[in-house]
Write a protein that holds these residues in place. Structure first.
Motif, PDB file in Angstrom:
ATOM      1  N   PHE A  56       0.827  -1.213   0.000  1.00  0.00           N
ATOM      2  CA  PHE A  56       0.000   0.000   0.000  1.00  0.00           C
ATOM      3  C   PHE A  56       0.860   1.262   0.000  1.00  0.00           C
ATOM      4  CE2 PHE A  56      -3.301  -2.763   2.308  1.00  0.00           C
ATOM      5  CZ  PHE A  56      -3.809  -3.209   1.111  1.00  0.00           C
ATOM      6  N   TYR A  57       2.007   1.203   0.629  1.00  0.00           N
ATOM      7  CA  TYR A  57       2.918   2.353   0.649  1.00  0.00           C
ATOM      8  C   TYR A  57       3.307   2.754  -0.776  1.00  0.00           C
ATOM      9  CZ  TYR A  57       7.054   5.178   1.477  1.00  0.00           C
ATOM     10  OH  TYR A  57       7.970   6.202   1.471  1.00  0.00           O
ATOM     11  N   GLN A  58       3.484   1.772  -1.654  1.00  0.00           N
ATOM     12  CA  GLN A  58       3.855   2.051  -3.042  1.00  0.00           C
ATOM     13  C   GLN A  58       2.750   2.800  -3.792  1.00  0.00           C
ATOM     14  OE1 GLN A  58       6.963   1.384  -4.229  1.00  0.00           O
ATOM     15  NE2 GLN A  58       7.350   0.751  -2.123  1.00  0.00           N
ATOM     16  N   PHE A  59       1.519   2.673  -3.312  1.00  0.00           N
ATOM     17  CA  PHE A  59       0.367   3.315  -3.948  1.00  0.00           C
ATOM     18  C   PHE A  59      -0.204   4.439  -3.088  1.00  0.00           C
ATOM     19  CE2 PHE A  59       0.729  -0.830  -5.837  1.00  0.00           C
ATOM     20  CZ  PHE A  59       0.374  -0.640  -7.157  1.00  0.00           C
ATOM     21  N   ASP A  60       0.433   4.758  -1.989  1.00  0.00           N
ATOM     22  CA  ASP A  60       0.031   5.757  -1.002  1.00  0.00           C
ATOM     23  C   ASP A  60      -1.078   5.255  -0.078  1.00  0.00           C
ATOM     24  OD1 ASP A  60       1.898   7.760  -1.691  1.00  0.00           O
ATOM     25  OD2 ASP A  60       0.590   8.377  -3.345  1.00  0.00           O
ATOM     26  N   THR A  61      -2.114   4.629  -0.636  1.00  0.00           N
ATOM     27  CA  THR A  61      -3.226   4.134   0.184  1.00  0.00           C
ATOM     28  C   THR A  61      -3.765   2.821  -0.397  1.00  0.00           C
ATOM     29  OG1 THR A  61      -4.959   5.246  -1.086  1.00  0.00           O
ATOM     30  CG2 THR A  61      -3.992   6.496   0.760  1.00  0.00           C
ATOM     31  N   LYS A  62      -4.512   2.107   0.427  1.00  0.00           N
ATOM     32  CA  LYS A  62      -5.170   0.883  -0.040  1.00  0.00           C
ATOM     33  C   LYS A  62      -6.160   1.224  -1.153  1.00  0.00           C
ATOM     34  CE  LYS A  62      -7.997  -2.978   1.652  1.00  0.00           C
ATOM     35  NZ  LYS A  62      -8.582  -3.614   2.842  1.00  0.00           N
ATOM     36  N   GLU A  63      -6.854   2.347  -1.017  1.00  0.00           N
ATOM     37  CA  GLU A  63      -7.834   2.771  -2.014  1.00  0.00           C
ATOM     38  C   GLU A  63      -7.180   3.024  -3.364  1.00  0.00           C
ATOM     39  OE1 GLU A  63      -7.631   4.042   1.122  1.00  0.00           O
ATOM     40  OE2 GLU A  63      -9.394   2.980   1.886  1.00  0.00           O
ATOM     41  N   ASN A  64      -6.010   3.648  -3.368  1.00  0.00           N
ATOM     42  CA  ASN A  64      -5.288   3.885  -4.628  1.00  0.00           C
ATOM     43  C   ASN A  64      -4.836   2.573  -5.248  1.00  0.00           C
ATOM     44  OD1 ASN A  64      -5.574   6.637  -4.478  1.00  0.00           O
ATOM     45  ND2 ASN A  64      -3.520   7.003  -3.689  1.00  0.00           N
ATOM     46  N   PHE A  65      -4.416   1.632  -4.403  1.00  0.00           N
ATOM     47  CA  PHE A  65      -4.032   0.304  -4.891  1.00  0.00           C
ATOM     48  C   PHE A  65      -5.204  -0.352  -5.605  1.00  0.00           C
ATOM     49  CE2 PHE A  65      -3.969  -4.305  -4.158  1.00  0.00           C
ATOM     50  CZ  PHE A  65      -2.772  -4.643  -4.768  1.00  0.00           C
ATOM     51  N   ILE A  66      -6.367  -0.340  -4.959  1.00  0.00           N
ATOM     52  CA  ILE A  66      -7.570  -0.946  -5.543  1.00  0.00           C
ATOM     53  C   ILE A  66      -7.948  -0.239  -6.836  1.00  0.00           C
ATOM     54  CG2 ILE A  66     -10.049  -1.314  -5.202  1.00  0.00           C
ATOM     55  CD1 ILE A  66      -9.348  -1.741  -2.188  1.00  0.00           C
ATOM     56  N   ASP A  67      -7.969   1.081  -6.811  1.00  0.00           N
ATOM     57  CA  ASP A  67      -8.348   1.860  -7.998  1.00  0.00           C
ATOM     58  C   ASP A  67      -7.415   1.582  -9.178  1.00  0.00           C
ATOM     59  OD1 ASP A  67      -9.913   3.942  -9.363  1.00  0.00           O
ATOM     60  OD2 ASP A  67      -8.042   5.095  -9.272  1.00  0.00           O
ATOM     61  N   SER A  68      -6.122   1.527  -8.915  1.00  0.00           N
ATOM     62  CA  SER A  68      -5.174   1.312 -10.013  1.00  0.00           C
ATOM     63  C   SER A  68      -5.316  -0.085 -10.614  1.00  0.00           C
ATOM     64  CB  SER A  68      -3.745   1.543  -9.548  1.00  0.00           C
ATOM     65  OG  SER A  68      -3.363   0.560  -8.619  1.00  0.00           O
ATOM     66  N   HIS A  69      -5.800  -1.036  -9.835  1.00  0.00           N
ATOM     67  CA  HIS A  69      -5.982  -2.393 -10.338  1.00  0.00           C
ATOM     68  C   HIS A  69      -7.343  -2.615 -10.991  1.00  0.00           C
ATOM     69  CE1 HIS A  69      -2.369  -3.019  -8.042  1.00  0.00           C
ATOM     70  NE2 HIS A  69      -2.224  -4.164  -8.697  1.00  0.00           N
ATOM     71  N   GLN A  70      -8.230  -1.663 -10.877  1.00  0.00           N
ATOM     72  CA  GLN A  70      -9.546  -1.773 -11.507  1.00  0.00           C
ATOM     73  C   GLN A  70      -9.593  -1.100 -12.871  1.00  0.00           C
ATOM     74  OE1 GLN A  70     -12.034  -3.690 -10.429  1.00  0.00           O
ATOM     75  NE2 GLN A  70     -10.694  -4.273  -8.759  1.00  0.00           N
ATOM     76  N   GLN A  71      -8.565  -0.350 -13.209  1.00  0.00           N
ATOM     77  CA  GLN A  71      -8.526   0.338 -14.496  1.00  0.00           C
ATOM     78  C   GLN A  71      -8.230  -0.654 -15.610  1.00  0.00           C
ATOM     79  OE1 GLN A  71      -5.771   3.589 -14.270  1.00  0.00           O
ATOM     80  NE2 GLN A  71      -6.611   4.294 -12.332  1.00  0.00           N
ATOM     81  N   LYS A  72      -8.725  -0.351 -16.793  1.00  0.00           N
ATOM     82  CA  LYS A  72      -8.432  -1.202 -17.951  1.00  0.00           C
ATOM     83  C   LYS A  72      -6.968  -1.057 -18.326  1.00  0.00           C
ATOM     84  CE  LYS A  72     -12.875  -1.598 -20.207  1.00  0.00           C
ATOM     85  NZ  LYS A  72     -13.605  -1.491 -21.467  1.00  0.00           N
ATOM     86  N   THR A  73      -6.382  -2.154 -18.758  1.00  0.00           N
ATOM     87  CA  THR A  73      -4.987  -2.176 -19.156  1.00  0.00           C
ATOM     88  C   THR A  73      -4.867  -1.791 -20.628  1.00  0.00           C
ATOM     89  OG1 THR A  73      -4.603  -3.954 -17.585  1.00  0.00           O
ATOM     90  CG2 THR A  73      -2.934  -3.640 -19.281  1.00  0.00           C
ATOM     91  N   ASP A  74      -3.982  -0.871 -20.917  1.00  0.00           N
ATOM     92  CA  ASP A  74      -3.701  -0.466 -22.297  1.00  0.00           C
ATOM     93  C   ASP A  74      -2.660  -1.433 -22.860  1.00  0.00           C
ATOM     94  OD1 ASP A  74      -2.895   0.688 -24.676  1.00  0.00           O
ATOM     95  OD2 ASP A  74      -2.729   2.712 -23.840  1.00  0.00           O
ATOM     96  N   ILE A  75      -3.129  -2.458 -23.553  1.00  0.00           N
ATOM     97  CA  ILE A  75      -2.262  -3.524 -24.048  1.00  0.00           C
ATOM     98  C   ILE A  75      -1.163  -2.987 -24.956  1.00  0.00           C
ATOM     99  CG2 ILE A  75      -2.174  -5.678 -25.384  1.00  0.00           C
ATOM    100  CD1 ILE A  75      -3.564  -5.915 -22.651  1.00  0.00           C
ATOM    101  N   ILE A  76      -1.492  -2.042 -25.807  1.00  0.00           N
ATOM    102  CA  ILE A  76      -0.491  -1.486 -26.725  1.00  0.00           C
ATOM    103  C   ILE A  76       0.616  -0.788 -25.945  1.00  0.00           C
ATOM    104  CG2 ILE A  76      -0.096   0.209 -28.565  1.00  0.00           C
ATOM    105  CD1 ILE A  76      -2.976  -0.516 -29.554  1.00  0.00           C
ATOM    106  N   ALA A  77       0.253  -0.043 -24.924  1.00  0.00           N
ATOM    107  CA  ALA A  77       1.258   0.639 -24.105  1.00  0.00           C
ATOM    108  C   ALA A  77       2.133  -0.369 -23.370  1.00  0.00           C
ATOM    109  CB  ALA A  77       0.584   1.573 -23.114  1.00  0.00           C
ATOM    110  N   VAL A  78       1.546  -1.448 -22.882  1.00  0.00           N
ATOM    111  CA  VAL A  78       2.311  -2.489 -22.199  1.00  0.00           C
ATOM    112  C   VAL A  78       3.271  -3.155 -23.171  1.00  0.00           C
ATOM    113  CG1 VAL A  78       2.163  -4.723 -21.012  1.00  0.00           C
ATOM    114  CG2 VAL A  78       0.543  -2.907 -20.438  1.00  0.00           C
ATOM    115  N   GLU A  79       2.794  -3.461 -24.364  1.00  0.00           N
ATOM    116  CA  GLU A  79       3.662  -4.073 -25.378  1.00  0.00           C
ATOM    117  C   GLU A  79       4.851  -3.170 -25.703  1.00  0.00           C
ATOM    118  OE1 GLU A  79       1.096  -4.812 -28.688  1.00  0.00           O
ATOM    119  OE2 GLU A  79       0.264  -6.636 -27.819  1.00  0.00           O
TER     120      GLU A  79
END
Length: 62
Positions: free
Chosen positions: A31-54
């Protein structure tokens, strides 16, 4: 294959991390890496941009 949401990755520790149950995972450090548990959850609920990851990984998934 990538997933649309990081939380949907079948080998993810996501649900163990957000759970209130005890585990060997050092949740506070995560959670420290994301500042809060809520930010951790929010960042993992976003859609992944496959092209950007590639591009970031310098690969092309077929």
């Amino acid at each position: 294959m990538f997933v649309k949401k990081l939380a949907d990755y079948p080998w993810s520790s996501y649900f163990s991390i957000i759970s209130n149950k005890k585990s060997s995972i050092e949740k506070d450090k995560v959670f420290y890496q994301f500042d809060t548990k809520e930010n951790f959850i929010d960042s993992h609920q976003q859609k992944t941009d496959i092209i950007a990851v590639e591009k970031w990984l310098n690969i092309k998934v077929v």
